[in-house]
Design an enzyme around this catalytic site. Structure first.
Site, PDB file in Angstrom:
ATOM      1  N   CYS A 125       8.504   3.579   8.183  1.00  0.00           N
ATOM      2  CA  CYS A 125       8.173   3.791   6.708  1.00  0.00           C
ATOM      3  C   CYS A 125       8.036   4.945   6.271  1.00  0.00           C
ATOM      4  O   CYS A 125       8.466   6.043   6.147  1.00  0.00           O
ATOM      5  CB  CYS A 125       7.267   2.579   6.343  1.00  0.00           C
ATOM      6  SG  CYS A 125       7.331   2.241   4.356  1.00  0.00           S
TER       7      CYS A 125
ATOM      8  N   HIS B 103      10.213  -2.426   7.770  1.00  0.00           N
ATOM      9  CA  HIS B 103       8.719  -2.856   8.465  1.00  0.00           C
ATOM     10  C   HIS B 103       9.334  -4.025   9.570  1.00  0.00           C
ATOM     11  O   HIS B 103       8.901  -5.128   9.276  1.00  0.00           O
ATOM     12  CB  HIS B 103       7.680  -3.161   7.700  1.00  0.00           C
ATOM     13  CG  HIS B 103       7.053  -2.067   6.904  1.00  0.00           C
ATOM     14  ND1 HIS B 103       5.992  -1.473   7.689  1.00  0.00           N
ATOM     15  CD2 HIS B 103       6.864  -1.610   5.950  1.00  0.00           C
ATOM     16  CE1 HIS B 103       5.485  -0.548   6.857  1.00  0.00           C
ATOM     17  NE2 HIS B 103       5.962  -0.450   5.858  1.00  0.00           N
TER      18      HIS B 103
ATOM     19  N   GLU C  31       8.148  -4.746  12.341  1.00  0.00           N
ATOM     20  CA  GLU C  31       6.971  -5.087  13.212  1.00  0.00           C
ATOM     21  C   GLU C  31       6.266  -6.025  12.189  1.00  0.00           C
ATOM     22  O   GLU C  31       5.318  -6.609  12.822  1.00  0.00           O
ATOM     23  CB  GLU C  31       5.959  -3.893  13.247  1.00  0.00           C
ATOM     24  CG  GLU C  31       5.122  -3.463  12.303  1.00  0.00           C
ATOM     25  CD  GLU C  31       5.650  -2.423  11.214  1.00  0.00           C
ATOM     26  OE1 GLU C  31       5.069  -1.850  10.392  1.00  0.00           O
ATOM     27  OE2 GLU C  31       7.104  -2.301  11.275  1.00  0.00           O
TER      28      GLU C  31
END
Length: 303
Positions: free
Chosen positions: A142, A235, A237
């Site tokens: 990001c 993102h 994760e």
């Protein structure tokens, strides 16, 4: 295979309950295996949450991984205790003589700030320069991806008319690329950002390649031709509830925030969010560790 982390790291208990194979330092020392040494530069405010999210993904591979954490000494954290940082984190001055197989640079909620107004920008530039000689492959996430593209290749970020907020379908641009091996033709990724990256500047750079993008969310993954620099704008994760927590936080602050796209069933924020990016998030990190770190790094890191 397990991830090797400090015995008393708070994330250890959470991951153990999820059946993620975590190996305490004390046990790892008895094994005659050289684990991959991964350092995470954690720029997120609530560092424990990001620790858990990333360790969950790193612990789901056949490789043994030893994880270290870094923070920027020139920024005073308001959301993570000084004791936690002193116990589990190191600064660039403490690791600059070391070498690592891989590095992860996280995002940070500061994408609307000009880079030179970020209080730790000079330190981050020093870290990114150090990584070029001391890390086999670096994965940027990001804002970390935006900062890395700007520092290494001069690619500018551009403001968005409104926040890119939701879970979006993506496609593969480069067939048979190792980073996306095993990915479906279409896969979903969460995004949460106020800025984008200049696609034309990426396409014009001879050392960069756009591996994946989305019609709605734009460029997703950019890689250097040698695989040493990987830039991920989304993102992968994120936990299932992360976008929900961000949405509720911004609403509580009175901000004009839209419901995350493609996230709640029928865009109904009272319902449980749909988690449809987990498999590809595990695969992304597994492919990076295997093809860009494990298969490229020397056994003797001092070489």
């Amino acid at each position: 295979m397990p991830i090797k982390i400090p015995d008393n790291l708070p994330a250890k208990e959470i991951l153990t309950k999820e059946n993620i194979f975590v190996m305490a330092e004390s046990r790892a020392y008895s094994q005659d295996i050289r684990p991959l040494k991964i350092v995470i530069l954690n720029l997120m405010p609530i560092k424990q949450t990001t620790e858990t999210q990333l360790l969950r993904l790193l612990g789901n591979t056949p490789l043994q991984v030893e994880v270290s954490f870094m923070y920027t000494d020139t920024h005073i954290s308001k959301n993570t205790s000084y004791d936690h940082l002193q116990t589990f984190y190191q600064t660039i001055d403490e690791v600059k003589q070391k070498k690592f197989d891989g590095m992860i640079i996280t995002g940070a909620p500061i994408e609307t700030l000009p880079y030179d107004e970020v209080d730790y920008w000079n330190e981050l530039k020093q870290i990114m320069e150090w990584s070029k000689t001391n890390v086999t492959s670096t994965l940027h996430i990001c804002w970390g991806a935006q900062a890395g593209l700007f520092y290494h290749y001069g690619v500018e970020k551009v403001p968005l008319p409104e926040k890119q907020f939701g879970v979006y379908p993506h496609k593969i641009n480069v067939p048979n690329v190792k980073l996306l091996r095993g990915f479906d033709d279409e896969f979903y990724v969460p995004h949460s950002r106020h800025t984008d990256i200049n696609k034309a500047q990426i396409e014009a750079h001879p050392d960069l390649e756009i591996l994946s993008e989305s019609e709605q969310a734009g460029v997703y993954i950019v890689a250097s031709k040698d695989g040493k620099q990987i830039f991920v704008t989304g993102h992968s994760e994120y936990d299932a509830c992360t976008l929900q927590q961000e949405y509720e936080r911004d609403r509580a602050r009175g901000l004009n925030i839209q419901v995350p796209e493609n996230y709640f069933p029928n865009d109904d924020a009272t319902r449980k969010p749909l988690l449809r990016w987990r498999a590809h998030s595990y695969l992304l990190f597994s492919n990076w560790l295997n093809y860009y770190v494990y298969q490229e790094t020397p056994y003797d890191l001092s070489r």
